[in-house]
Enzyme design. Structure first.
Site, short mmCIF file in Angstrom:
data_model
loop_
_atom_site.label_atom_id
_atom_site.label_comp_id
_atom_site.label_asym_id
_atom_site.label_seq_id
_atom_site.Cartn_x
_atom_site.Cartn_y
_atom_site.Cartn_z
N GLY A 105 6.08 16.97 -20.09
CA GLY A 105 5.12 17.18 -21.17
C GLY A 105 4.75 15.93 -21.96
CG ASP A 106 5.24 12.62 -24.87
OD1 ASP A 106 4.24 11.97 -24.49
OD2 ASP A 106 5.83 12.40 -25.93
#
Lengths: 189, 322
Positions: A105-106
């Site tokens: 996600g990041d």
């Protein structure tokens, strides 16, 4: 030492790290609390899942509300020392995460530490479980974008990552999706 | 130096003359869809029927013979609209025998903001109908750090507006209704790394509307969710890049709740928040004229042969020599 990130306040103590999701005053309280609680719980679960799957992450000591207490890892930020070999190792680790349905996600070089015993993934603040190709493609897209934004040799780093990632069983599907995502972000009139 | 700028990538046709310091004149004429959203062909017909009137008004206040260059928005935007603007630009450049320059619409939004605020090296939130991007300068390029994976925020607001039976553009009406909203209904909050998406939000909002929740509450919930996503990604870019300034540009930048949220976020991290004056916020001719002037003074011009419009032109394709 206290590090104030965009998302959380991280207090680094001798033997442990306390990560507390900061209140965002720009968000209305009800939405803010919802987001912080949900992300804290999810992050703790994913850090331990990733660890069991063979990706180095800190040991979780405690989780309450918006706060996680975890092991302190000593190392250098990947962003400060990235090279092709390390980018390849990122690819190998992300292949393991995706094999276990974990979407980071990041995925940026600011969220990974380099230690004597290899890479440590220290921030799963935006991670979630998903088995679809789409979010896996997103992980790669985010990583490639952050390479492009920060390093002049981003093409070599991208290729090295893909070498490492090529062990993933759905490699070619994900790579095809990344290309689609890169197209999709473009303006359509 | 005086430069004429013509903008018409979407629904607003606008022509302006600027000098080094300020906007001398700006005349605009907006296409209003008879129903539904912007129809590219109808918008282009609007532009072609209005362009001579708009230019006439501009030349009423500035002698055409005093113009030193002609700038037009070459893209990104709706192809048929862009072609009208390009044709006008070429014709005037030939008639006055002054150089022509094709300007990237997104770069122009940013440059107008840099021109009329004290921003030095900001993270830029570009929020408009077709575009939603978090951008920052690196070297000679503007880099996109995060952007919408599907539709622009303005487009999302307009879709909700149409669903609620509001006339185009829906954004300002939604903003007004949202001020009366009190109860937050949960909607999908979709931030993936540095990117975000709005189409799931629109779909869920439609479902809530059909369930009959209060319109004010729906608008409130929609704005709070969508803008929180934009502000969050802007803040992440600031943290990642170690920057302490934000510049808000684009038509949705007129929304006072979005401005308020950004300014709260900035003051929370001791950063500065900038936003250009209203006449330079939405699509406008002055930003094209100003950017065109910078390009011309750096020796960049566009030959007629290479002045074909670029509907998919990206902000990060443009080399910035200043």
């Amino acid at each position: 030492m206290v590090i104030r990130g965009a998302e959380a306040e991280v207090e680094v103590l001798e033997d442990r790290v306390i990560k507390r999701r900061r209140e965002k005053k720009y968000r209305i309280k009800v939405l803010d609390e919802m987001i912080r609680k949900k992300r804290t719980r999810m992050e703790a679960r994913i850090i331990s899942q990733a660890r069991r799957a063979g990706v180095a992450t800190p040991i979780i000591y405690d989780v309450t509300g918006d706060t996680i207490v975890m092991e302190r890892i000593r190392g250098e930020l990947l962003r400060n020392c990235i090279n092709e070999e390390l980018s390849r190792a990122v690819g190998e680790n992300v292949a393991i995460l995706h094999e276990n349905r974990i979407i980071h996600g990041d995925l940026t070089p600011k969220n990974i530490l380099v230690t004597d015993s290899g890479l440590y993934f220290i921030d799963f603040g935006l991670a979630f479980f998903d088995e679809r190709i789409e979010p896996m493609g997103m992980d790669l897209h985010v990583y490639f974008e952050s390479l492009k934004a920060d390093f002049d040799n981003h093409i070599e780093l991208r290729l090295a990552f893909l070498e490492g990632y090529s062990g993933f069983s759905r490699y070619s599907q994900v790579v095809r999706r990344v290309e689609e995502i890169e197209e999709r972000g473009r303006y359509r009139a | 130096m005086l430069v004429l700028g013509i903008e018409g990538t979407a629904w607003n046709l606008s022509a302006s003359v600027v000098d080094e310091n300020d906007v001398i004149v700006q005349v605009s004429d907006q296409y209003v869809p008879s129903s539904g959203g912007i129809h590219p062909r109808e918008a282009a017909q609007h532009h072609s029927s209005k362009i001579s009137g708009v230019l006439k008004k501009v030349f009423n206040s500035v002698d055409p013979e005093s113009i030193d260059g002609v700038a037009f928005s070459i893209g990104p935007g709706m192809g048929p609209c862009l072609r009208v603007v390009a044709t006008a630009g070429r014709a005037i450049s030939l008639a006055l025998d002054v150089p022509l320059v094709g300007v990237n619409h997104c770069v122009a939004h940013i440059e107008a903001g840099m021109w009329k605020t004290d921003a030095v090296d900001p993270v830029i939130l570009y929020a408009s109908g077709g575009n939603s991007q978090v951008i920052s300068r690196r070297g000679n390029y503007y880099r996109v750090f995060g952007e919408t994976l599907d539709i622009g925020i303005g487009n999302a607001l307009d879709k909700l507006g149409r669903e609620m039976g509001l006339s185009h553009p829906g954004g300002p009406k939604i903003e007004k209704l949202a001020r009366e909203g009190k109860r937050y209904h949960s909607l999908p909050y979709s931030v993936k790394g540095m990117d975000f998406s709005f189409s799931g939000l629109v779909t869920s909002a439609k479902t809530l509307l059909q369930k009959g929740i209060k319109r004010e509450d729906l608008c409130f919930s929609f704005q709070e969710t969508a803008f929180s996503m934009l502000v969050e990604v802007t803040e992440r870019a600031m943290a990642y890049l170690d920057k302490d300034e934000v510049l808000l540009v684009g038509g949705v930048g007129a929304n006072s709740r979005l401005r308020q949220m950004l300014s709260v976020m900035c003051s929370d991290r001791s950063a500065r928040f900038h936003c250009p004056p209203d006449h330079l916020m939405g699509d406008n001719g002055a930003m094209i004229a100003h950017t065109g002037m910078k390009m011309l003074t750096h020796g960049l011009k566009t030959d007629i042969e290479s002045s074909k419009v670029k509907p998919d032109y990206r902000v990060d394709e443009v080399e910035i020599p200043w």
